[in-house]
Design a protein around this motif. Sequence first.
Motif, mmCIF file in Angstrom:
data_model
loop_
_atom_site.group_PDB
_atom_site.id
_atom_site.type_symbol
_atom_site.label_atom_id
_atom_site.label_comp_id
_atom_site.label_asym_id
_atom_site.label_seq_id
_atom_site.Cartn_x
_atom_site.Cartn_y
_atom_site.Cartn_z
ATOM 1 N N GLU A 1 1.073 6.547 6.405
ATOM 2 C CA GLU A 1 1.258 7.985 6.602
ATOM 3 C C GLU A 1 0.425 8.863 5.651
ATOM 4 O O GLU A 1 -0.247 9.807 6.081
ATOM 5 C CB GLU A 1 2.749 8.267 6.403
ATOM 6 N N GLU A 2 0.464 8.548 4.350
ATOM 7 C CA GLU A 2 -0.264 9.367 3.374
ATOM 8 C C GLU A 2 -1.754 9.452 3.699
ATOM 9 O O GLU A 2 -2.420 10.433 3.401
ATOM 10 C CB GLU A 2 -0.135 8.778 1.968
ATOM 11 N N ASP B 1 -9.112 7.682 0.414
ATOM 12 C CA ASP B 1 -7.881 7.321 -0.291
ATOM 13 C C ASP B 1 -7.506 8.474 -1.221
ATOM 14 O O ASP B 1 -8.377 9.056 -1.876
ATOM 15 C CB ASP B 1 -8.143 6.047 -1.111
ATOM 16 N N TYR B 2 -6.186 8.757 -1.262
ATOM 17 C CA TYR B 2 -5.746 9.909 -2.067
ATOM 18 C C TYR B 2 -5.947 9.697 -3.564
ATOM 19 O O TYR B 2 -5.825 10.634 -4.343
ATOM 20 C CB TYR B 2 -4.279 10.249 -1.760
ATOM 21 N N PRO C 1 5.677 6.792 -4.499
ATOM 22 C CA PRO C 1 5.857 5.431 -3.967
ATOM 23 C C PRO C 1 7.162 5.339 -3.178
ATOM 24 O O PRO C 1 8.125 6.007 -3.508
ATOM 25 C CB PRO C 1 5.925 4.560 -5.221
ATOM 26 N N LYS C 2 7.150 4.504 -2.139
ATOM 27 C CA LYS C 2 8.363 4.331 -1.328
ATOM 28 C C LYS C 2 8.985 2.985 -1.662
ATOM 29 O O LYS C 2 8.263 1.986 -1.736
ATOM 30 C CB LYS C 2 7.996 4.374 0.153
ATOM 31 N N ASN D 1 0.775 -1.244 0.000
ATOM 32 C CA ASN D 1 0.000 0.000 0.000
ATOM 33 C C ASN D 1 0.805 1.293 0.000
ATOM 34 O O ASN D 1 0.226 2.372 -0.158
ATOM 35 C CB ASN D 1 -0.987 -0.007 1.161
ATOM 36 N N ALA D 2 2.121 1.201 0.167
ATOM 37 C CA ALA D 2 2.913 2.438 0.077
ATOM 38 C C ALA D 2 3.926 2.350 -1.073
ATOM 39 O O ALA D 2 4.593 3.329 -1.387
ATOM 40 C CB ALA D 2 3.612 2.723 1.400
#
Length: 468
Positions: free
Chosen positions: A321-322, A281-282, A110-111, A96-97
């Motif tokens: 976090e987002e 959700d963003y 994205p991380k 999810n990130a």
Amino acid sequence: MPEQSSTPIRADFLVVANRLPVDRKTGPDGEPVWRTSPGGLVTALEPVMKRKGGAWIGWHGAPDETIDGFEHEGYRIVPVPLSTQDVEEFYEGFSNATLWPLYHDVVAPPKFHREWWDTYRDVNRRFAQAAAEVAADGATVWVQDYQLHLVPAMLRELRPDLRIGFFLHIPFPPQELFQQLPWRRQLIEGLLGADLIGFQLPGGAANFIRLAKRLSGVKASRDTIIAADGRTVLARAYPISIDADGFKALADDPEVKAEAAKLREDLGNPKTIFLGVDRLDYTKGLRQRIRAFGELFRDGQLDPNETVFLQVATPSRERVEEYRKLRDDIDLLVGRINSQVGEIGNPAIVYRHESYPRTSMAAMYSIADVMVVTPLRDGMNLVAKEYVACHESDDAALVLSEFAGAAKELKQAYHCNPHDLNGMKETILRATTDSRAARSRRMRALRHQVFAHQIDDWANDFLRDLGA
Ligand code: GDG
């Protein structure tokens, strides 16, 4: 308590998904009971599982807990345990990130963390092992979504006798974005372990085929790929849908109708109700949508005395976090607008950050004059289809982002570009003020589309091709 069984089970049909189709609730006697979780996928697959004697493999939702498998509604539940670290690194992290933002046009950055990737691979292996243990000879296994990209190849290695299908519920990105991923080849090769890979749209299938050729060196012609081991792999689009008949029946239920009437009353019987329903959700374009309504109210183009914008944002991925940041941003934005327009006790924007039973969702859909669905990118978007199925009157409208997969099917919606604030405002106004004849024509066409392609058609089409 669920019925336990010590004999090893062998299923001819398996679904492998991150989450199980059941939620644990507390029964009247205080004992835990498992209830079918609401949702399109479960509705679509339950009849198939019952018919074929299936098993569903997935996580039950609580970390650091191992529970036994059990029978539920005529099929087998096979829980895969996840530790707190798995949840952080596999689910919240890599799924999810990393993948979620990457696959949604990088609308959030994205991380990339190597330890997340290691855990993602480990957890995918455990899901594959669980499926390998349960599948009968020659069974059909249907793997779901981006959390389990590597399962098809891992499972094939363990059990070459199986028919393996995979469906991706979110968009599959173009190569310019996908190439950012340090583990891009591994993900492609994970999917190539399947016999059939399903996408929401033909564009996703085409992106995948292009990347498979480039990263994995496979040959492909149209939707057919020849994998490195000589197998044929099909990559095709299967646009997902909803149980439209079920939603309509829900909206027609007298209790739901009473709830709808009360809700309209509670909102102050406005002339026009706009509705948004999204996971918080963003990718769903909430910031842009709320900003657009704020300007429409402030500039007097919508009158807060006769208009309400009801926005439901279901809590989602609250530890990422987002998502926490988004929640704060939306609270601030809504508070600021409501402090400037509307009246005490009569806000212009009614914002609820909570989830509702399906009956309440149906009630909301049925009273909304204009449904506003404005994602920046969305694989399909079921909410748009649910509105069409539930809303009885033709004197209504659906505003739909052109970046939702659903826009390709719901061609008669009022399409908008959520990045273009003025354009979106104009579309919202047009959907509200168009002639009754124009709105009705569009609603009828939308309804025809939604009722002609329902969720069991989606499952049957996919499984027919997988079996062929
Ligand atoms: C992914 C893809 C694709 C929402 N709030 C409540 C509630 N919901 C239900 C809706 C709808 C579902 O959740 C949301 O589905 P969407 O399609 O709109 O969006 P995602 O969750 O992002 O789904 C998407 C989908 O997978 C299927 O392939 O369409 O593109 O991103 O069914 O009704 N349901 C209840 N209470 C709520 O408060 N009961």
